[in-house]
Design an enzyme around this catalytic site. Structure first.
Site, PDB file in Angstrom:
ATOM      1  N   ASN A 148       1.094  -2.560   5.299  1.00  0.00           N
ATOM      2  CA  ASN A 148       0.337  -1.315   5.508  1.00  0.00           C
ATOM      3  C   ASN A 148      -0.964  -1.253   4.699  1.00  0.00           C
ATOM      4  O   ASN A 148      -1.900  -0.571   5.116  1.00  0.00           O
ATOM      5  CB  ASN A 148       1.270  -0.145   5.118  1.00  0.00           C
ATOM      6  CG  ASN A 148       0.522   1.136   4.870  1.00  0.00           C
ATOM      7  OD1 ASN A 148       0.068   1.788   5.813  1.00  0.00           O
ATOM      8  ND2 ASN A 148       0.365   1.507   3.603  1.00  0.00           N
ATOM      9  N   ASP A 177       1.696  -1.848  -4.599  1.00  0.00           N
ATOM     10  CA  ASP A 177       0.333  -1.301  -4.521  1.00  0.00           C
ATOM     11  C   ASP A 177      -0.477  -1.768  -5.734  1.00  0.00           C
ATOM     12  O   ASP A 177       0.086  -2.113  -6.777  1.00  0.00           O
ATOM     13  CB  ASP A 177       0.378   0.248  -4.492  1.00  0.00           C
ATOM     14  CG  ASP A 177      -0.788   0.868  -3.727  1.00  0.00           C
ATOM     15  OD1 ASP A 177      -0.554   1.463  -2.662  1.00  0.00           O
ATOM     16  OD2 ASP A 177      -1.943   0.737  -4.188  1.00  0.00           O
ATOM     17  N   ALA A 198       4.332   8.001   3.285  1.00  0.00           N
ATOM     18  CA  ALA A 198       5.082   8.678   4.360  1.00  0.00           C
ATOM     19  C   ALA A 198       6.109   7.721   4.982  1.00  0.00           C
ATOM     20  O   ALA A 198       7.228   8.137   5.320  1.00  0.00           O
ATOM     21  CB  ALA A 198       4.114   9.189   5.426  1.00  0.00           C
ATOM     22  N   GLY A 202      -0.653   8.073   0.857  1.00  0.00           N
ATOM     23  CA  GLY A 202      -1.076   8.036   2.262  1.00  0.00           C
ATOM     24  C   GLY A 202       0.040   7.680   3.226  1.00  0.00           C
ATOM     25  O   GLY A 202       1.184   8.121   3.094  1.00  0.00           O
ATOM     26  N   ASP A 232      -1.284  -6.933  -5.620  1.00  0.00           N
ATOM     27  CA  ASP A 232      -2.503  -6.993  -4.807  1.00  0.00           C
ATOM     28  C   ASP A 232      -2.230  -7.943  -3.641  1.00  0.00           C
ATOM     29  O   ASP A 232      -1.947  -9.133  -3.849  1.00  0.00           O
ATOM     30  CB  ASP A 232      -3.647  -7.528  -5.697  1.00  0.00           C
ATOM     31  CG  ASP A 232      -4.988  -7.495  -4.970  1.00  0.00           C
ATOM     32  OD1 ASP A 232      -5.010  -7.522  -3.722  1.00  0.00           O
ATOM     33  OD2 ASP A 232      -6.008  -7.462  -5.681  1.00  0.00           O
ATOM     34  N   TYR A 256     -13.928  -3.479  10.124  1.00  0.00           N
ATOM     35  CA  TYR A 256     -12.623  -2.806  10.160  1.00  0.00           C
ATOM     36  C   TYR A 256     -12.012  -2.975  11.557  1.00  0.00           C
ATOM     37  O   TYR A 256     -10.844  -3.340  11.710  1.00  0.00           O
ATOM     38  CB  TYR A 256     -12.805  -1.325   9.810  1.00  0.00           C
ATOM     39  CG  TYR A 256     -11.532  -0.530   9.747  1.00  0.00           C
ATOM     40  CD1 TYR A 256     -10.755  -0.511   8.591  1.00  0.00           C
ATOM     41  CD2 TYR A 256     -11.084   0.213  10.848  1.00  0.00           C
ATOM     42  CE1 TYR A 256      -9.579   0.234   8.528  1.00  0.00           C
ATOM     43  CE2 TYR A 256      -9.913   0.955  10.796  1.00  0.00           C
ATOM     44  CZ  TYR A 256      -9.166   0.959   9.629  1.00  0.00           C
ATOM     45  OH  TYR A 256      -8.001   1.682   9.570  1.00  0.00           O
ATOM     46  N   GLY A 293       0.840  -1.198   0.000  1.00  0.00           N
ATOM     47  CA  GLY A 293       0.000   0.000   0.000  1.00  0.00           C
ATOM     48  C   GLY A 293       0.872   1.244   0.000  1.00  0.00           C
ATOM     49  O   GLY A 293       0.553   2.240   0.645  1.00  0.00           O
TER      50      GLY A 293
HETATM   51  N1  LIG Z   1      -5.618   7.326   7.671  1.00  0.00           N
HETATM   52  C1  LIG Z   1      -6.052   6.926   8.837  1.00  0.00           C
HETATM   53  O1  LIG Z   1      -6.825   7.614   9.526  1.00  0.00           O
HETATM   54  C2  LIG Z   1      -5.573   5.632   9.391  1.00  0.00           C
HETATM   55  C3  LIG Z   1      -5.537   5.477  10.794  1.00  0.00           C
HETATM   56  C4  LIG Z   1      -5.123   4.269  11.328  1.00  0.00           C
HETATM   57  C5  LIG Z   1      -4.711   3.260  10.501  1.00  0.00           C
HETATM   58  N2  LIG Z   1      -4.748   3.437   9.146  1.00  0.00           N
HETATM   59  C6  LIG Z   1      -4.287   2.321   8.339  1.00  0.00           C
HETATM   60  O2  LIG Z   1      -3.179   2.757   7.582  1.00  0.00           O
HETATM   61  C7  LIG Z   1      -3.039   1.956   6.426  1.00  0.00           C
HETATM   62  C8  LIG Z   1      -2.822   2.853   5.214  1.00  0.00           C
HETATM   63  O3  LIG Z   1      -3.998   3.572   4.938  1.00  0.00           O
HETATM   64  P1  LIG Z   1      -4.018   5.110   4.500  1.00  0.00           P
HETATM   65  O4  LIG Z   1      -4.622   5.859   5.589  1.00  0.00           O
HETATM   66  O5  LIG Z   1      -2.689   5.495   3.991  1.00  0.00           O
HETATM   67  O6  LIG Z   1      -5.088   5.049   3.333  1.00  0.00           O
HETATM   68  P2  LIG Z   1      -4.937   5.212   1.753  1.00  0.00           P
HETATM   69  O7  LIG Z   1      -6.252   4.828   1.212  1.00  0.00           O
HETATM   70  O8  LIG Z   1      -4.398   6.547   1.421  1.00  0.00           O
HETATM   71  O9  LIG Z   1      -3.816   4.152   1.369  1.00  0.00           O
HETATM   72  C9  LIG Z   1      -4.057   2.786   1.301  1.00  0.00           C
HETATM   73  C10 LIG Z   1      -3.214   2.213   0.169  1.00  0.00           C
HETATM   74  O10 LIG Z   1      -3.417   0.795   0.157  1.00  0.00           O
HETATM   75  C11 LIG Z   1      -3.565   0.410  -1.211  1.00  0.00           C
HETATM   76  N3  LIG Z   1      -4.304  -0.849  -1.297  1.00  0.00           N
HETATM   77  C12 LIG Z   1      -5.619  -1.048  -1.084  1.00  0.00           C
HETATM   78  N4  LIG Z   1      -5.940  -2.331  -1.324  1.00  0.00           N
HETATM   79  C13 LIG Z   1      -4.798  -2.957  -1.699  1.00  0.00           C
HETATM   80  C14 LIG Z   1      -4.486  -4.276  -2.072  1.00  0.00           C
HETATM   81  N5  LIG Z   1      -5.423  -5.217  -2.169  1.00  0.00           N
HETATM   82  N6  LIG Z   1      -3.205  -4.576  -2.379  1.00  0.00           N
HETATM   83  C15 LIG Z   1      -2.238  -3.612  -2.333  1.00  0.00           C
HETATM   84  N7  LIG Z   1      -2.488  -2.337  -2.008  1.00  0.00           N
HETATM   85  C16 LIG Z   1      -3.753  -2.009  -1.685  1.00  0.00           C
HETATM   86  C17 LIG Z   1      -4.319   1.571  -1.852  1.00  0.00           C
HETATM   87  O11 LIG Z   1      -4.221   1.537  -3.267  1.00  0.00           O
HETATM   88  C18 LIG Z   1      -3.634   2.748  -1.210  1.00  0.00           C
HETATM   89  O12 LIG Z   1      -2.503   3.157  -1.925  1.00  0.00           O
HETATM   90  C19 LIG Z   1      -4.298   1.100   6.370  1.00  0.00           C
HETATM   91  O13 LIG Z   1      -4.015  -0.192   6.851  1.00  0.00           O
HETATM   92  C20 LIG Z   1      -5.261   1.818   7.303  1.00  0.00           C
HETATM   93  O14 LIG Z   1      -6.210   0.944   7.832  1.00  0.00           O
HETATM   94  C21 LIG Z   1      -5.155   4.592   8.593  1.00  0.00           C
HETATM   95  C1  LIG Z   2     -13.054   2.820   8.196  1.00  0.00           C
HETATM   96  C2  LIG Z   2     -11.782   3.423   7.699  1.00  0.00           C
HETATM   97  C3  LIG Z   2     -11.319   4.527   8.548  1.00  0.00           C
HETATM   98  C4  LIG Z   2      -9.944   4.377   9.069  1.00  0.00           C
HETATM   99  C5  LIG Z   2      -9.804   5.084  10.359  1.00  0.00           C
HETATM  100  C6  LIG Z   2      -8.610   4.792  11.120  1.00  0.00           C
HETATM  101  O1  LIG Z   2      -8.195   3.495  11.318  1.00  0.00           O
HETATM  102  C7  LIG Z   2      -8.612   5.554  12.387  1.00  0.00           C
HETATM  103  C8  LIG Z   2      -9.262   5.216  13.500  1.00  0.00           C
HETATM  104  C9  LIG Z   2      -9.175   6.074  14.654  1.00  0.00           C
HETATM  105  C10 LIG Z   2      -9.862   5.896  15.746  1.00  0.00           C
HETATM  106  C11 LIG Z   2     -10.795   4.774  15.929  1.00  0.00           C
HETATM  107  C12 LIG Z   2     -11.882   5.170  16.808  1.00  0.00           C
HETATM  108  C13 LIG Z   2     -12.181   4.617  17.910  1.00  0.00           C
HETATM  109  C14 LIG Z   2     -11.406   3.552  18.547  1.00  0.00           C
HETATM  110  C15 LIG Z   2     -11.983   3.391  19.892  1.00  0.00           C
HETATM  111  C16 LIG Z   2     -11.320   3.334  20.987  1.00  0.00           C
HETATM  112  C17 LIG Z   2      -9.873   3.297  21.080  1.00  0.00           C
HETATM  113  C18 LIG Z   2      -9.515   3.528  22.518  1.00  0.00           C
HETATM  114  C19 LIG Z   2      -8.283   2.842  22.833  1.00  0.00           C
HETATM  115  C20 LIG Z   2      -7.321   3.760  23.498  1.00  0.00           C
HETATM  116  O2  LIG Z   2      -7.620   4.922  23.739  1.00  0.00           O
HETATM  117  O3  LIG Z   2      -6.208   3.302  23.750  1.00  0.00           O
END
Ligand SMILES: NC(=O)c1ccc[n+]([C@@H]2O[C@H](COP(=O)([O-])OP(=O)(O)OC[C@H]3O[C@@H](n4cnc5c(N)ncnc54)[C@H](O)[C@@H]3O)[C@@H](O)[C@H]2O)c1
Ligand SMILES: CCCCC[C@H](O)/C=C/C=C\C/C=C\C/C=C\CCCC(=O)O
Length: 260
Positions: free
Chosen positions: A91, A36, A20, A16, A64, A151, A12
């Site tokens: 990721n 990706d 970074a 995003g 993928d 999720y 990925g």
């Molecule tokens: N942005 C947030 O708020 C946040 C918070 C916590 C965790 N995350 C996690 O961070 C990770 C990255 O997400 P992001 O926020 O950068 O989102 P994003 O959508 O910008 O990036 C996700 C990337 O994954 C790629 N991807 C999706 N399906 C794929 C597959 N089958 N094979 C290969 N690549 C694939 C997409 O093309 C994209 O480039 C994810 O696991 C997400 O759950 C995101």
């Molecule tokens: C559905 C895709 C959106 C991605 C969002 C991403 O993963 C961010 C999530 C951020 C927060 C999730 C919200 C609630 C979690 C609930 C409780 C966590 C408390 C645990 C703690 O404070 O340690």
């Protein structure tokens, strides 16, 4: 772990948080293989990184993570291009509560596939040089995110899987550390999930609640998240660590001592 001359693979990685993570690894001297399914964005990123770091520092591979064959091939190509593998960041992730089977296949099964391949290539018993795996979960891996139950389930599973694998790796003396990053909301395209009824499925009625949570918790810049990712990569004392990252700062989760 010092990063100069080391080789990383990031799934990925086109945009995003993956982008970074790649950038901070490059800044500290590593070479990075970006995987990706988003090929145009991946190619554009590779071109931009070539300008900044030189064309021998990165490669982009269309891959993928739901395909064992494609993922295996991508690990193989990374080894072929760069000659070694030291860091794997699983990721790639999505938020899709309608097609929840796909969410499980990417967010959980993809992490398991990537972690097992990483061990296969990096563990000392297979002539690997050891290394580190960082799996990307979320704050939703630590508590319930009410508008995205599947999720939430995948991210809790990533935390549990990674902690168990970390213990297994240590007991088996693989020389591979496994850590987990749990960021709060960060400014990336995945946040568009909340504005897309098709993706939120039966929970699109909870948009207001999600919006309030987001305003309450704030939104991190991906570069802030990357600083903490780097800590999990470089700190050799950390194995099985779960690092929670919020606007208020980062903290390691504390769990009861493992029975083993
Ligand atoms: N942005 C947030 O708020 C946040 C918070 C916590 C965790 N995350 C996690 O961070 C990770 C990255 O997400 P992001 O926020 O950068 O989102 P994003 O959508 O910008 O990036 C996700 C990337 O994954 C790629 N991807 C999706 N399906 C794929 C597959 N089958 N094979 C290969 N690549 C694939 C997409 O093309 C994209 O480039 C994810 O696991 C997400 O759950 C995101
Ligand atoms: C559905 C895709 C959106 C991605 C969002 C991403 O993963 C961010 C999530 C951020 C927060 C999730 C919200 C609630 C979690 C609930 C409780 C966590 C408390 C645990 C703690 O404070 O340690």
């Amino acid at each position: 772990m010092a990063l100069s001359g080391k080789v990383a693979l990031v799934t990925g990685g086109s945009q995003g948080l993956g982008k970074a993570f790649a950038e901070i690894l490059l800044k500290h001297g590593a070479k990075v293989s970006l995987l990706d399914i988003n090929v145009p964005t991946g190619n554009k990123l590779k071109a931009a990184l070539d300008e900044e770091y030189g064309s021998d520092r990165t490669c982009f591979i269309s891959c993928d993570v739901t395909s064992e064959t494609q993922l295996k091939e991508a690990f193989h190509k990374t080894l072929e291009s760069f000659g070694r593998l030291d860091i794997v960041c699983n990721n790639a992730g999505i938020g899709n509560e309608s097609n929840w089977e796909r969410t499980v296949d990417i967010n959980l099964n993809g992490v398991i596939r990537g972690s097992y391949l990483a061990l296969q290539y990096m563990k000392k018993q297979n002539k690997g040089q050891g290394g580190v795996i960082v799996n990307i979960a979320s704050m939703a891996g630590l508590g319930p995110f009410l508008s995205a139950p599947v999720y939430t389930a995948t991210k809790h599973a990533v935390v549990g899987f990674s902690r168990a694998l970390a213990d297994a790796s240590q007991v088996s003396d693989y020389g591979v550390r496994i850590n987990v990053l749990c960021p709060s909301f960060a400014k990336t395209e995945i946040l568009e999930t909340f504005n897309t009824d098709d993706l939120m499925g039966q929970f699109s009625n909870l948009r207001q609640t999600t919006q309030k949570l987001l305003e309450h918790m704030g939104v991190l810049d991906p570069s802030q998240v990357a600083e903490h990712f780097l800590q999990l990569v470089t700190d050799d004392s950390r194995n099985g660590a779960v690092l929670r990252v919020t606007q208020a700062g980062a903290s390691y989760m504390e769990y009861p001592k493992s029975v083993m």
